[in-house]
Write a protein that holds these residues in place. Structure first.
Motif, PDB file in Angstrom:
ATOM      1  N   ALA A 178       0.864  -1.176   0.000  1.00 28.74           N
ATOM      2  CA  ALA A 178       0.000   0.000   0.000  1.00 28.74           C
ATOM      3  C   ALA A 178       0.899   1.223   0.000  1.00 28.74           C
ATOM      4  O   ALA A 178       1.808   1.326   0.815  1.00 28.74           O
ATOM      5  CB  ALA A 178      -0.910   0.002   1.236  1.00 28.74           C
TER       6      ALA A 178
ATOM      7  N   ASN B 116      -5.950  -0.941   9.706  1.00 32.59           N
ATOM      8  CA  ASN B 116      -6.711   0.296   9.893  1.00 32.59           C
ATOM      9  C   ASN B 116      -6.357   0.960  11.212  1.00 32.59           C
ATOM     10  O   ASN B 116      -5.838   2.067  11.252  1.00 32.59           O
ATOM     11  CB  ASN B 116      -8.211  -0.005   9.843  1.00 32.59           C
TER      12      ASN B 116
ATOM     13  N   LYS C  40      -3.242   3.013   9.574  1.00 33.73           N
ATOM     14  CA  LYS C  40      -3.840   4.020   8.700  1.00 33.73           C
ATOM     15  C   LYS C  40      -4.617   5.089   9.471  1.00 33.73           C
ATOM     16  O   LYS C  40      -4.384   6.287   9.278  1.00 33.73           O
ATOM     17  CB  LYS C  40      -4.717   3.342   7.649  1.00 33.73           C
TER      18      LYS C  40
ATOM     19  N   ARG D 173     -12.703   3.090   3.807  1.00 40.04           N
ATOM     20  CA  ARG D 173     -12.341   3.627   2.491  1.00 40.04           C
ATOM     21  C   ARG D 173     -12.152   5.133   2.554  1.00 40.04           C
ATOM     22  O   ARG D 173     -11.290   5.698   1.871  1.00 40.04           O
ATOM     23  CB  ARG D 173     -13.398   3.252   1.449  1.00 40.04           C
TER      24      ARG D 173
ATOM     25  N   ASP E 132      -8.708   5.707   3.898  1.00 40.47           N
ATOM     26  CA  ASP E 132      -7.745   5.432   2.841  1.00 40.47           C
ATOM     27  C   ASP E 132      -7.686   6.579   1.840  1.00 40.47           C
ATOM     28  O   ASP E 132      -6.612   6.994   1.393  1.00 40.47           O
ATOM     29  CB  ASP E 132      -8.116   4.136   2.112  1.00 40.47           C
TER      30      ASP E 132
ATOM     31  N   VAL F  41      -4.303   6.656  -0.259  1.00 46.90           N
ATOM     32  CA  VAL F  41      -3.846   5.269  -0.357  1.00 46.90           C
ATOM     33  C   VAL F  41      -4.136   4.723  -1.752  1.00 46.90           C
ATOM     34  O   VAL F  41      -5.232   4.855  -2.271  1.00 46.90           O
ATOM     35  CB  VAL F  41      -4.539   4.385   0.695  1.00 46.90           C
TER      36      VAL F  41
END
Length: 314
Positions: free
Chosen positions: A8, A168, A172, A301, A304, A309
């Motif tokens: 990623a 996550n 992230k 999402r 991201d 991402v």
């Protein structure tokens, strides 16, 4: 067979979000549900003699092999196939195993679901929940009592543990939060470390190997309940909104009949008195509920996208 490297790519300030979620070339999404379609060509379908199941990477796979034993016996009964528990060492290895056809049924952690869907044809359909249907966990920043860290701002100049770049709550979400709300970047304002798993990060903080860590509090709850760590060793300085937890599903190219039988195994499982209930009741979970990636993973999402991402499946 070519080794698959799944990465990623992360960028932060000044990067436009990638608006569309895309599946890798081997997969199609003609019905628009954001996950790979089941192949219509019978030659592309597989009906393995044995099913391989993997739970998201953990520090001690033996604990979870036992925890899942009653459920996997139930899956054997429903599907008529033997089921083997496959311990995985990393999120990337788990995704690679499904893409290569070596993994048929899996629980991918919250942050890995988009990668598993895009790069490995994962079709999630279930998630654990409480009796009342509530689900999810929070990301927490934890430290130890002697760290000198009393607030998020105090992480500056310290060592902050993450789990892996696909997580996550382990990477992230905390990275986005630290950058957006506290103007803190890894490598500039604090020293990042990667532990590989939430339980590794928790143990690292409890043993004072790390000053702080970003973790999923459902894992912490289960570790405290098992006596692996004590809350006397841990101080929480931040708790996030609630995120969806591990998503369970199948490889896209199993026969439709087998996918339906596996789905039935999840939703017909009676938790009461089982090894699964013994382990996961510690974090309040007692049933499987239906989910969709489009709906339940929208917040992931969004994170991201906010981080810019993109996924490289080659």
């Amino acid at each position: 067979m070519k080794h698959l490297l799944i990465t990623a790519a992360f960028t932060f300030a000044g990067t436009a979000a990638f608006a569309d979620f895309q599946l890798d070339a081997p997969y199609t999404d003609d019905d628009g549900d954001m996950v790979a379609d089941i192949p219509t060509d019978p030659a592309q379908l597989v009906d393995p003699a044995q099913l391989i199941f993997a739970y998201t990477p953990v520090e001690d796979p033996a604990v979870y092999a036992e925890a899942w034993s009653d459920f996997l016996a139930h899956m054997e009964e429903v599907t008529g196939k033997p089921v083997q528990f496959f311990p995985v060492q990393s999120n990337a290895a788990q995704i690679e195993a499904m893409r290569a056809g070596r993994l048929h049924v899996a629980g991918f952690n919250t942050g890995s679901n988009p990668l598993a869907i895009a790069c490995a044809g994962f079709r999630p359909f279930a998630m654990m929940a409480a009796d009342d249907g509530s689900f999810g966990y929070e990301m927490e920043f934890i430290t130890h009592p002697e760290s000198g860290i009393a607030s998020v701002e105090d992480i500056r100049g310290k060592t902050m543990a993450f789990t892996s770049e696909t997580s996550n709550s382990g990477f992230k979400a905390p990275s986005a939060l630290l950058a957006a709300e506290y103007d803190m970047e890894a490598g500039t304002d604090f020293t990042p470390a990667f532990s590989g798993a939430h339980d590794n990060s928790i143990l690292g903080v409890a043993n004072r190997d790390y000053d702080a860590a970003a973790i999923a509090n459902s894992v912490l709850t289960r570790m405290v309940d098992r006596g692996v760590v004590s809350m006397d060793q841990i101080t929480s300085i931040y708790k996030s909104e609630t995120f969806p937890t591990t998503g369970y599903g199948t490889a896209h190219n199993l026969t439709p009949e087998l996918q339906e039988a596996i789905r039935d195994a999840f939703f017909s499982f009676d938790w009461e008195g089982t090894s699964l209930a013994e382990e996961f009741s510690k974090s309040g979970e007692s049933q499987f509920i239906p989910i969709t990636f489009a709906e339940h993973w929208s917040v992931v999402r969004d994170i991201d996208a906010a981080m810019g991402v993109s996924y490289d499946c080659n």
